[in-house]
Design an enzyme around this catalytic site. Structure first.
Site, PDB file in Angstrom:
ATOM      1  N   CYS A   2      67.470  27.284 -24.721  1.00 31.07           N
ATOM      2  CA  CYS A   2      68.045  28.332 -25.563  1.00 31.07           C
ATOM      3  C   CYS A   2      69.382  28.799 -24.805  1.00 31.07           C
ATOM      4  CB  CYS A   2      66.987  29.554 -25.488  1.00 31.07           C
ATOM      5  SG  CYS A   2      65.559  28.962 -26.190  1.00 31.07           S
ATOM      6  N   ARG A  27      73.258  22.646 -24.503  1.00 28.92           N
ATOM      7  CA  ARG A  27      71.902  22.969 -23.878  1.00 28.92           C
ATOM      8  C   ARG A  27      70.964  22.297 -24.699  1.00 28.92           C
ATOM      9  NH1 ARG A  27      72.846  27.706 -20.177  1.00 28.92           N
ATOM     10  NH2 ARG A  27      70.695  28.179 -20.647  1.00 28.92           N
ATOM     11  N   TRP A  74      65.689  26.697 -28.486  1.00 26.56           N
ATOM     12  CA  TRP A  74      64.822  25.559 -28.362  1.00 26.56           C
ATOM     13  C   TRP A  74      63.418  25.752 -28.612  1.00 26.56           C
ATOM     14  CZ3 TRP A  74      61.601  23.509 -24.593  1.00 26.56           C
ATOM     15  CH2 TRP A  74      61.562  22.127 -24.687  1.00 26.56           C
ATOM     16  N   ASN A  98      66.045  33.852 -23.488  1.00 20.56           N
ATOM     17  CA  ASN A  98      65.844  32.699 -23.100  1.00 20.56           C
ATOM     18  C   ASN A  98      64.435  32.898 -22.188  1.00 20.56           C
ATOM     19  OD1 ASN A  98      68.181  31.700 -24.235  1.00 20.56           O
ATOM     20  ND2 ASN A  98      69.232  31.372 -22.223  1.00 20.56           N
ATOM     21  N   GLY A  99      63.721  31.721 -22.311  1.00 18.67           N
ATOM     22  CA  GLY A  99      62.373  31.665 -21.048  1.00 18.67           C
ATOM     23  C   GLY A  99      61.228  32.242 -21.879  1.00 18.67           C
ATOM     24  N   GLU A 476      64.408   4.725 -14.156  1.00 19.40           N
ATOM     25  CA  GLU A 476      65.757   5.522 -14.773  1.00 19.40           C
ATOM     26  C   GLU A 476      66.258   4.765 -16.140  1.00 19.40           C
ATOM     27  OE1 GLU A 476      67.157   8.311 -15.038  1.00 19.40           O
ATOM     28  OE2 GLU A 476      69.193   7.994 -15.408  1.00 19.40           O
ATOM     29  N   LYS A 480      66.163   6.750 -19.862  1.00 16.57           N
ATOM     30  CA  LYS A 480      67.665   6.895 -20.299  1.00 16.57           C
ATOM     31  C   LYS A 480      67.408   6.154 -21.718  1.00 16.57           C
ATOM     32  CE  LYS A 480      69.415   8.925 -18.639  1.00 16.57           C
ATOM     33  NZ  LYS A 480      69.660   9.602 -17.537  1.00 16.57           N
ATOM     34  N   GLU A 483      65.090   8.249 -24.065  1.00 18.89           N
ATOM     35  CA  GLU A 483      65.473   9.664 -24.547  1.00 18.89           C
ATOM     36  C   GLU A 483      66.443   9.641 -25.592  1.00 18.89           C
ATOM     37  OE1 GLU A 483      67.826  10.657 -20.401  1.00 18.89           O
ATOM     38  OE2 GLU A 483      66.843  12.332 -21.258  1.00 18.89           O
ATOM     39  N   HIS A 499      49.448  -6.514 -12.584  1.00 19.35           N
ATOM     40  CA  HIS A 499      48.267  -5.825 -12.669  1.00 19.35           C
ATOM     41  C   HIS A 499      48.144  -5.061 -13.615  1.00 19.35           C
ATOM     42  CE1 HIS A 499      48.070  -7.014  -8.238  1.00 19.35           C
ATOM     43  NE2 HIS A 499      49.455  -6.686  -8.188  1.00 19.35           N
ATOM     44  N   LYS A 599      69.307  20.493 -22.248  1.00 19.73           N
ATOM     45  CA  LYS A 599      69.887  20.079 -21.187  1.00 19.73           C
ATOM     46  C   LYS A 599      69.443  20.708 -19.964  1.00 19.73           C
ATOM     47  CE  LYS A 599      73.289  18.112 -18.922  1.00 19.73           C
ATOM     48  NZ  LYS A 599      72.694  16.616 -18.304  1.00 19.73           N
TER      49      LYS A 599
HETATM   50  C1  F6R Z   1      67.587  12.921 -18.237  1.00 17.90           C
HETATM   51  C2  F6R Z   1      67.444  14.186 -17.790  1.00 17.90           C
HETATM   52  C3  F6R Z   1      66.557  15.061 -17.157  1.00 17.90           C
HETATM   53  C4  F6R Z   1      66.865  15.750 -16.175  1.00 17.90           C
HETATM   54  C5  F6R Z   1      65.729  16.762 -15.797  1.00 17.90           C
HETATM   55  C6  F6R Z   1      66.272  17.604 -14.373  1.00 17.90           C
HETATM   56  O1  F6R Z   1      68.607  12.173 -18.529  1.00 17.90           O
HETATM   57  O2  F6R Z   1      68.712  14.694 -17.711  1.00 17.90           O
HETATM   58  O3  F6R Z   1      65.440  14.252 -16.949  1.00 17.90           O
HETATM   59  O4  F6R Z   1      67.353  15.026 -15.122  1.00 17.90           O
HETATM   60  O5  F6R Z   1      65.542  17.794 -16.675  1.00 17.90           O
HETATM   61  O6  F6R Z   1      67.316  18.367 -14.761  1.00 17.90           O
HETATM   62  P1  F6R Z   1      67.935  19.180 -13.777  1.00 17.90           P
HETATM   63  O7  F6R Z   1      68.758  17.885 -12.869  1.00 17.90           O
HETATM   64  O8  F6R Z   1      69.155  19.877 -14.334  1.00 17.90           O
HETATM   65  O9  F6R Z   1      66.937  19.748 -12.721  1.00 17.90           O
END
Ligand code: F6R
Length: 604
Positions: A2, A27, A74, A98-99, A476, A480, A483, A499, A599
């Site tokens: 949020c 965000r 959010w 927020n929260g 990773e 990527k 998502e 396995h 974000k």
């Molecule tokens: C994936 C991504 C998330 C963040 C994770 C941690 O592309 O961006 O997996 O890496 O939410 O976020 P931060 O780095 O802000 O603690």
């Protein structure tokens, strides 16, 4: 997550609120709303979906007034509906939040028993009702807010607006960041400085437990014990908050392309003339162990760094994801360091893990992109990654910058522990400084990757394989891809294939193999052969030597420049990111704001 904004302006605030919310779009959110006070009367507009829906609504049903609050939501408690969207209103008060209020169920029941019924499913409306109840009991807005804050458990940032009060905002922070902006006869509130950057560069960050009574004359700030608190006003660099696509179609594309420059700048900051220039506190003498903790992509940076700390410095290194670490209560020793890696510096689980480690270890260190963040502020020592604002929800330049800083820390550990002499250090640094140029070459493959992505976009499942340092890169790459393209993808250590995961292989499942020509290459090629023998469709990402040696039978190959194997993850991040990006484009998904994702994840 949020976003919050509040304005006490000297002209109409609705357009300012929407503009500020736009700056917070990155965000992630699924509904939005604003409330204003006009001629003493509080009113609000809310809409589901993108901000354009709220703007459309405001065209048909405008909101006048020079005082207002706004929010991008959010969804956590209750679906993304208009009724659940913020601002929430009860009697004379509207609030944005927020929260998460953890005890909202008890509070809601207590309020219902007292005749204050809730119309939404949110925890936020409970806060509004508590203030309403206190004001019905005769409390002033400030007293009602203060009494309410004392009753809330959990993590939150709040901003209140009141009927009949067009020169008053009350803001509070516990666990979620909140900033106050100062103008000339105007005041602002924002969940981060980016939201306020078009209005002011004079910012005061609230500290944990702070709450503030804000009028156009200024802000009176109180600490958690309701004592007057002095919090410094700082000037932010508006440039640092500039969020423009600079001609790119998406922020993610821009951020992928920026990596060579960002990395070169970061490297120049922390190492020059063949030696390290890390902050003085980065001294591993006497440190016998290190634990690296993070979430998501940042945790994969830690996973790569584990190999570095162990191989370059012989320093035992544990890694964990923050949401597990914090509740597992792992034993920690006063001779070890705990390192927390986070782009935003606000990730709730990482922050909680940091608080668990504090006082138990020799030093709490953070590697963050936002130096004013909670994680940075609560650490003994912070190493900023200096990647600049990252807007795309999928982390790209922050990831490679995290890797860069962690690699430099591992080199320092190697020096401090007598594993690396000056010549060895200079050799490793030269390899790191060569990376930006190599990354430029890798970016040149974007067109070819876009063609492969047309085919990948048709897959339902995609596997990524890697060995050694490429194993976390396989994880990773899969994260990527899933998502932003919504294609199911998994990363595996190549050696684990037989396995279990090999059962998934058939002609429909593309398998992306990340394998520079390093000491483990032959073993990875054997695993690749096992896939091809079962009609798996292999995309091999390697260097020219690797591609030549792997032989025929692959579906496709991508040739990366040759790179020092130790730092190959930083280079191989680029094809992984570009594959995800172009596959998402081929599928037509919302690349910068993928569904359901936020974000900065400030809730558990
Ligand atoms: C994936 C991504 C998330 C963040 C994770 C941690 O592309 O961006 O997996 O890496 O939410 O976020 P931060 O780095 O802000 O603690």
């Amino acid at each position: 997550m949020c976003g919050i904004v509040g304005v006490l302006g000297d002209h109409e605030v609705a357009p300012l609120l929407v503009e500020a919310l736009k700056r917070l779009e990155y965000r992630g959110y699924d509904s939005a709303g604003i409330a204003t006070v006009n001629n003493g009367r509080l009113d609000r507009r809310r809409a589901v979906g993108k901000l354009v829906n709220l703007s459309d609504l405001l065209v048909h049903e405008p909101l006048a007034g020079k005082a207002g609050i706004g929010h991008t939501r959010w969804a956590t408690h209750g679906a993304a509906t208009v009724v659940n969207a913020h601002p929430h209103k009860a009697g004379p008060v509207a609030v944005v939040h927020n929260g998460i209020i953890e005890n909202f169920r008890e509070l809601r029941e207590e309020l219902a028993a007292a005749g204050y019924a809730q119309e939404s499913q949110t925890d936020t409306e409970t806060v509004a009702l508590l203030v309403h109840q206190a004001m019905e009991g005769g409390a002033t807005p400030a007293t009602a807010a203060r009494q309410t804050l004392k009753r809330l458990h959990g993590a939150f940032a709040l901003c209140f607006l009141f009927d009949g009060e067009d020169d008053l905002l009350i803001a509070a922070r516990k666990g979620s960041p909140l900033a106050i902006g100062h103008g000339d006869g105007e005041m602002f509130v924002g969940s981060d400085a980016i939201a306020l950057a078009s209005m002011t560069d004079r910012i005061t960050y609230l500290e944990e437990g702070d709450w503030a009574v804000i009028t156009r004359k200024g802000a009176e700030i109180f600490d958690e014990h309701d004592r007057r608190a002095n919090r410094a006003e700082t000037r932010i660099q508006i440039d640092a908050t500039r969020i423009e696509k600079a001609g790119y179609k998406h922020f993610m594309a821009k951020e992928i392309a920026e990596q060579p420059v960002v990395l070169a700048d970061g490297l120049r900051h922390y190492s020059r003339s063949g030696t390290l220039h890390l902050p003085a506190g980065v001294d591993f003498t006497g440190v016998d162990r290190i634990v690296l903790v993070a979430c998501g992509t940042a945790s994969y940076a830690c996973h790569v760094a584990k190999y570095w700390f162990e191989s370059l410095a012989g320093l035992p290194c544990d890694i964990d994801i923050a949401s597990e670490f914090r509740y597992r209560e792992p034993p920690l020793s006063p001779k070890q360091w705990a390192v927390f890696v986070s782009q935003s510096g606000e990730t709730a689980d990482t922050l909680a893990a940091l608080r668990y480690a504090k006082e138990k270890v020799a030093r709490v260190v953070s590697v963050v992109n936002v130096p004013t963040s909670s994680i940075a502020r609560e650490s003994d020592l912070t190493l900023p990654i200096m990647a600049g604002v990252e807007v795309g929800v999928a982390s790209t330049k922050a990831f490679t910058s995290q890797l860069m800083v962690l690699a430099l820390m591992a080199l320092k550990a190697g020096v401090d522990r007598g594993r690396l002499d000056a010549a060895a250090l200079a050799g490793h640094l030269a390899a790191l400084h060569a990376l930006p140029g190599l990354m430029n070459h890798a970016l040149g493959q974007s067109g070819e990757i876009a063609k492969l992505a047309e085919e990948l976009a048709r897959a339902q499942d995609i596997l990524f394989l890697g060995r050694g340092l490429m194993y976390p890169m396989a994880l990773e790459g899969a994260l990527k891809l899933k998502e932003i393209s919504y294609i199911h993808a998994e990363g595996y250590a190549s050696g684990e294939l037989k396995h279990g995961p090999i059962a998934l292989i058939d002609a429909q499942v593309p398998v992306i193999v990340l394998a520079p020509r390093d000491a483990l290459f032959d073993k990875t090629v054997s695993n690749m052969q096992e896939v091809m023998a079962r009609h798996g469709k292999v995309l091999l990402i390697s260097d020219a030597a690797g591609v030549a040696e792997a032989g025929p039978g692959t579906w496709a190959t991508l040739t990366m420049p040759a790179v020092d194997p130790i730092f190959a993850p930083i280079l191989y991040a680029i094809p992984a990111q570009l594959l995800a990006y172009h596959t998402a484009i081929a599928k037509g998904t919302d690349v910068d704001q993928p569904r359901n994702l936020a974000k900065s994840v400030t809730v558990e």
